[in-house]
Design a protein around this motif. Sequence first.
Motif, mmCIF file in Angstrom:
data_model
loop_
_atom_site.group_PDB
_atom_site.id
_atom_site.type_symbol
_atom_site.label_atom_id
_atom_site.label_comp_id
_atom_site.label_asym_id
_atom_site.label_seq_id
_atom_site.Cartn_x
_atom_site.Cartn_y
_atom_site.Cartn_z
ATOM 1 N N ARG A 12 17.947 57.174 8.051
ATOM 2 C CA ARG A 12 19.172 56.787 8.771
ATOM 3 C C ARG A 12 18.885 56.611 10.258
ATOM 4 N NH1 ARG A 12 21.502 61.049 6.007
ATOM 5 N NH2 ARG A 12 22.057 62.136 7.939
ATOM 6 N N CYS A 13 18.127 57.532 10.833
ATOM 7 C CA CYS A 13 17.774 57.435 12.254
ATOM 8 C C CYS A 13 16.945 56.183 12.529
ATOM 9 C CB CYS A 13 16.998 58.672 12.691
ATOM 10 S SG CYS A 13 17.982 60.171 12.838
ATOM 11 N N LEU A 14 16.000 55.908 11.633
ATOM 12 C CA LEU A 14 15.115 54.760 11.821
ATOM 13 C C LEU A 14 15.903 53.452 11.733
ATOM 14 C CD1 LEU A 14 12.270 53.854 12.344
ATOM 15 C CD2 LEU A 14 11.721 54.282 9.948
ATOM 16 N N ASN A 15 16.759 53.332 10.736
ATOM 17 C CA ASN A 15 17.590 52.141 10.607
ATOM 18 C C ASN A 15 18.503 51.974 11.820
ATOM 19 O OD1 ASN A 15 16.613 51.248 8.119
ATOM 20 N ND2 ASN A 15 18.054 52.509 6.962
ATOM 21 N N HIS A 16 19.040 53.091 12.303
ATOM 22 C CA HIS A 16 19.935 53.042 13.463
ATOM 23 C C HIS A 16 19.173 52.592 14.706
ATOM 24 C CE1 HIS A 16 23.594 54.017 15.635
ATOM 25 N NE2 HIS A 16 22.882 54.692 16.529
ATOM 26 N N ALA A 22 10.682 52.166 3.130
ATOM 27 C CA ALA A 22 12.098 51.924 2.825
ATOM 28 C C ALA A 22 12.788 51.204 3.973
ATOM 29 C CB ALA A 22 12.795 53.247 2.531
ATOM 30 N N CYS A 23 12.444 51.575 5.179
ATOM 31 C CA CYS A 23 13.040 50.940 6.358
ATOM 32 C C CYS A 23 12.646 49.467 6.437
ATOM 33 C CB CYS A 23 12.607 51.679 7.618
ATOM 34 S SG CYS A 23 13.180 50.909 9.141
ATOM 35 N N LEU A 24 11.388 49.158 6.184
ATOM 36 C CA LEU A 24 10.926 47.774 6.242
ATOM 37 C C LEU A 24 11.614 46.912 5.180
ATOM 38 C CD1 LEU A 24 7.113 48.351 6.845
ATOM 39 C CD2 LEU A 24 8.762 47.416 8.487
ATOM 40 N N GLN A 25 11.892 47.496 4.024
ATOM 41 C CA GLN A 25 12.607 46.765 2.985
ATOM 42 C C GLN A 25 14.025 46.422 3.432
ATOM 43 O OE1 GLN A 25 12.389 49.002 -0.727
ATOM 44 N NE2 GLN A 25 10.894 47.516 -1.483
ATOM 45 N N GLU A 26 14.655 47.339 4.164
ATOM 46 C CA GLU A 26 16.028 47.139 4.614
ATOM 47 C C GLU A 26 16.108 46.316 5.896
ATOM 48 O OE1 GLU A 26 18.306 50.790 4.753
ATOM 49 O OE2 GLU A 26 17.181 51.636 3.071
ATOM 50 N N ASN A 27 14.988 46.159 6.594
ATOM 51 C CA ASN A 27 14.973 45.452 7.871
ATOM 52 C C ASN A 27 13.840 44.433 7.890
ATOM 53 O OD1 ASN A 27 16.967 47.193 9.711
ATOM 54 N ND2 ASN A 27 15.734 48.615 8.494
ATOM 55 N N PRO A 28 14.008 43.319 7.180
ATOM 56 C CA PRO A 28 12.916 42.340 7.058
ATOM 57 C C PRO A 28 12.551 41.658 8.370
ATOM 58 C CG PRO A 28 14.957 41.478 6.118
ATOM 59 C CD PRO A 28 15.198 42.926 6.405
ATOM 60 N N GLY A 29 13.356 41.827 9.417
ATOM 61 C CA GLY A 29 13.036 41.250 10.717
ATOM 62 C C GLY A 29 12.016 42.049 11.509
#
Length: 324
Positions: free
Chosen positions: A228-232, A260-267
Motif C-alpha cells: 500500500r505504501c509503495l503504490n501510494h 506486485a507493485c510493478l504489476q499494478e503500476n506498468p508505468g
Amino acid sequence: MFIMEYFSKRTVNVQQPAGDRLPRYARVNTLKTTVEDTVDYLKRDGFSYLGQASRLDDFTLKEKSFVRDMHLPELLVFSPKTDFHDHFLYKAGHIILQDKASCLPAFLLNPTPGSHLIDACAAPGNKSSHLAAILKNKGRLFAFDLDAKRLATMSTLLLRAGVTCQQLANQDFLKVDPESPQYKDVEYVLLDPSCSGSGMVCLRDDASSVDQEKNQARLASLASFQLRCLNHGLRFPRLKRLVYSTCSIHRQENEDVVAACLQENPGFRLVPLLGQWPERGLEPLTQCLRASTTKTRTHGFFVALLERYSEAGNKKQEPAVQIW
C-alpha cells in the motif's frame, strides 16, 4: 521507519545479532566537512588510515585502523568495537554512525540538488540527513512519521547534522495527498517502511509451528502494508524515481512486494543497481540489491529503485544512474 501501533521492528524468537562482529561504519556528513578533512582529523587523533578498500577482506581491521569504502565514497570503515559516541566528530555532527546497507537507499536514489523529495517513513532520520547532504541543503525534503517521540529525536539529529531543507510532519504517509499543491514538485521518494527487522537478527531454527504460523501471518500483514505504501508513493504526479528498502531478509517483504507493485503500476520499471555488487535480488528481480552479514559485511537489507517511463516512446525520463 514508519511505526504502526501493532507492528514494531522487533522480531520474536531471536538469537543475539552478529552486529558485534560487523565493521563499524561512519558516514562523513558533507554538509559540515569533507572526507579528506575527516581522514586528516582521525589520523591526528591516532587512527591509521589504510586507504580505499578494494575487496571485502579489507574490512578486517585492527583497532584504530580504518579504510574508505569501495562503493560509497563518503563512508569510512572501522574495526567492530570502535566507539565514536563520545568523539568530537560524532558530537559535532561531522560523522553519522550508520550501517553501510542503510546508506544505500539515499545514495542510489541520488536526488538532484534543488529538487523536492519525500522521506515517507523518516524517523529516526539517518537517511533524511543523508538525502539532505546529497541535496546540499538545496531544495525541499518532506519527512513523515507517525511516532511523535521519534520525530522529535529526528529533529535533534537533523539539527546536529546541519540540515536546513527539511519539513517534518507527524503524519501517516498513507494519508498524504499526492495531488496537494504542496507536493506538486516532488520528483523523488524514499520509502523505508516498517518491516519484520529480520535482517537485524537471526531467527531461531527451532521456532515452533505455532510461532511460525504467527510469523507468517505477521509477514503477510506487513507485506500488505508495504505494498500500500509503495503504490501510494508512486501516485505523486511528477515522480521520477522511488527507492524501496527494508531491513528484512524475507522474499515476502522484498521481491514479492516489488513484483506486485510493478504489476499494478506498468508505468514504472526497475533500474539495475551496482552491477558488481556481490548479492542480488532473488530471481527474477536481479536488478535489486540484497545485503547480508556474510556477503557484504552489513546487516541484512534489500533495496529496489523504481523509475517512471515517459509517455512518448516508453522511454525513461532521465538516464539511469549506473553507479560503480
